[in-house]
Design a protein around this motif. Structure first.
Motif: not given
Ligand SMILES: Nc1nc2c(ncn2[C@@H]2O[C@H](COP(=O)(O)OP(=O)(O)O)[C@@H](O)[C@H]2O)c(=O)[nH]1
Ligand SMILES: [Mg+2]
Length: 410
Positions: A177-196
């Motif tokens: 599964l890891e080898r074949n993971a679709p490429e442009d899918v970030p794990e979470l939409a808010l990744q990198g957009l919000v801070q604590p």
């Protein structure tokens, strides 16, 4: 690996290879009937379980694809139909037999871009030959190959309580599964957009379409993501938004709104306030984002008489249906001023032929579909040369705020 939706993994193979034995081992209980009478598993058997390292999974045991009983033709066809939308497959073989049936099936999986593990079972009787292993690895470079014995693993587990009989199978599946993971899918939409500590305002209209007593999945998902990143989700309806904005100690890192009220919400916010929609977040998370961005721009270039293909991934969400079938077409007609024809496809129904009749496809957010299902569908459309937009982005476009609502993700 973090999966929000359960991974759908099906077991395929000829009859009597040990599919049901593996299903029972994986689910840790008696789910499927194991029998030495070939053709015992007539209809696909589904079972939810949690697999270590893979998370929540739905395992599907199928009839042998060589089933030739009274209902044989139908069963085999059904096993094949079950391929659509799978996250992964286990192709179970034994006795070093990989004949035309297996090959056809593996070719099909490869063509449909479904990652698979070839599990050579009954190694206690006959171990996998190096010739077959090499052949499989050459023909299917992205798949995994494992020599295994469901029987020996079961026996070992009954003697040794600390032994996990499926650890090896699950680990190999995870690798595939890891080898074949679709490429442009970030794990979470808010990744990198919000801070604590960042406030994030989520605008959730409660109208007659809102389900009774609960929030809809995208609202729950994004609230949860804020918490995952230690941001502070603030939920409100449109009416309360001005008051919320005034009362916050600082400008929110992001305002996420239901796409249907884009127009109202954008007027209530100061210019420069980052704003997006739930469905745009979903698109970000489910991949194909660049394709949708480009496809949505196609809406500016429509002309009279053109046909638009509307794609809904599920068949049961009244709310989405209403948006896709009624509101979005009306909004696109209004904004473009063009006389357009809309055609609808729902669930996994086949795409209409020929696709060249259409000028644009608009895919729903796919909250009930997996990233892989969406990637597969979007790929077929792109291969046919059709631009693909997305419901959320198209709604933003119709409200005149496409650029603003997608800015944070670009
Ligand atoms: N020797 C041996 N027999 C097995 C193994 N796995 C399954 N079997 C036997 O093979 C037969 C068919 O198994 P089943 O799980 O029903 O196969 P299915 O038709 O593919 O679902 C049963 O008699 C099982 O006990 C194995 O690893 N070794
Ligand atoms: Mg079976």
């Amino acid at each position: 690996m973090k999966n929000i939706h359960p991974l759908h993994i099906a077991l395929f193979g000829k009859r009597n290879q040990g599919k049901s034995s593996l299903m029972n081992l994986l689910t840790g209980q008696q789910t499927s009937i194991v029998s030495d009478t070939p053709g015992t598993t007539a209809d696909p058997v589904r079972k939810s379980c949690e697999l270590f390292g893979l998370g929540k999974c739905v395992l599907i045991d199928t009839a042998g694809f060589d089933d030739t009983g009274a209902l044989g033709g139908r069963r085999a066809a059904r096993a094949l139909a079950a391929v659509q939308g799978l996250d992964a497959a286990l192709l179970v073989i034994s006795n070093n037999t990989f004949a035309s049936d297996e090959q056809e099936f593996a070719d099909r999986l490869q063509k449909e871009d479904i990652p698979f593990l070839v599990l050579h079972n009954k190694s206690d009787q006959k171990p996998l030959s190096s010739a077959l292993r090499t052949m499989l690895q050459t023909r299917y470079p992205d798949c995994g190959v494992l020599d295994f014995s469901a029987e020996s693993a079961t026996q070992k587990a009954s003697r040794d309580a600390a032994y996990d009989p499926v650890a090896e199978v699950v680990e190999r599946l995870r690798e595939v599964l890891e080898r074949n993971a679709p490429e442009d899918v970030p794990e979470l939409a808010l990744q990198g957009l919000v801070q604590p500590g960042d406030p994030v305002v989520l605008v959730c209209p409660i109208d007659e379409e809102a389900p009774k007593d609960r929030l809809i999945l995208p609202q729950v998902m994004l609230t949860r993501q804020c918490l995952d990143f230690h941001a502070v989700p603030v939920l409100c309806r449109v009416e309360e938004l001005p008051g919320v904005m005034r009362s916050l100690p600082c400008a929110p890192a992001l305002v996420i709104t239901d796409s249907q009220v884009f127009g109202q919400v954008e007027k209530l916010l100061p210019a420069g306030q980052p704003l997006t929609g739930f469905s745009i977040c979903l698109a970000r998370q489910k991949g194909n984002f660049e394709t949708y961005l480009q496809g949505t721009r196609q809406l500016d270039r429509l002309s009279d008489g053109q046909k638009i293909l509307m794609l809904e991934s599920c068949t049961h969400q009244v709310n989405c249906q209403d948006i896709g079938r009624v509101k979005l077409p009306a909004a696109i007609r209004r904004k473009s001023g063009k006389n357009l024809e809309f055609r609808f496809v729902s669930g996994n129904d086949p795409l209409p032929e020929p696709l060249s009749e259409f000028s644009l496809a608009i895919q729903c957010g796919g909250c009930m579909a997996t990233a892989r299902q969406l990637a597969h569908r979007v790929r077929s459309l792109r291969q046919a040369g059709l631009p693909v937009a997305n419901y959320g982005m198209a709604l933003a476009w119709a409200s005149g705020i496409f650029e603003r609502a997608t800015q944070v993700f670009r």
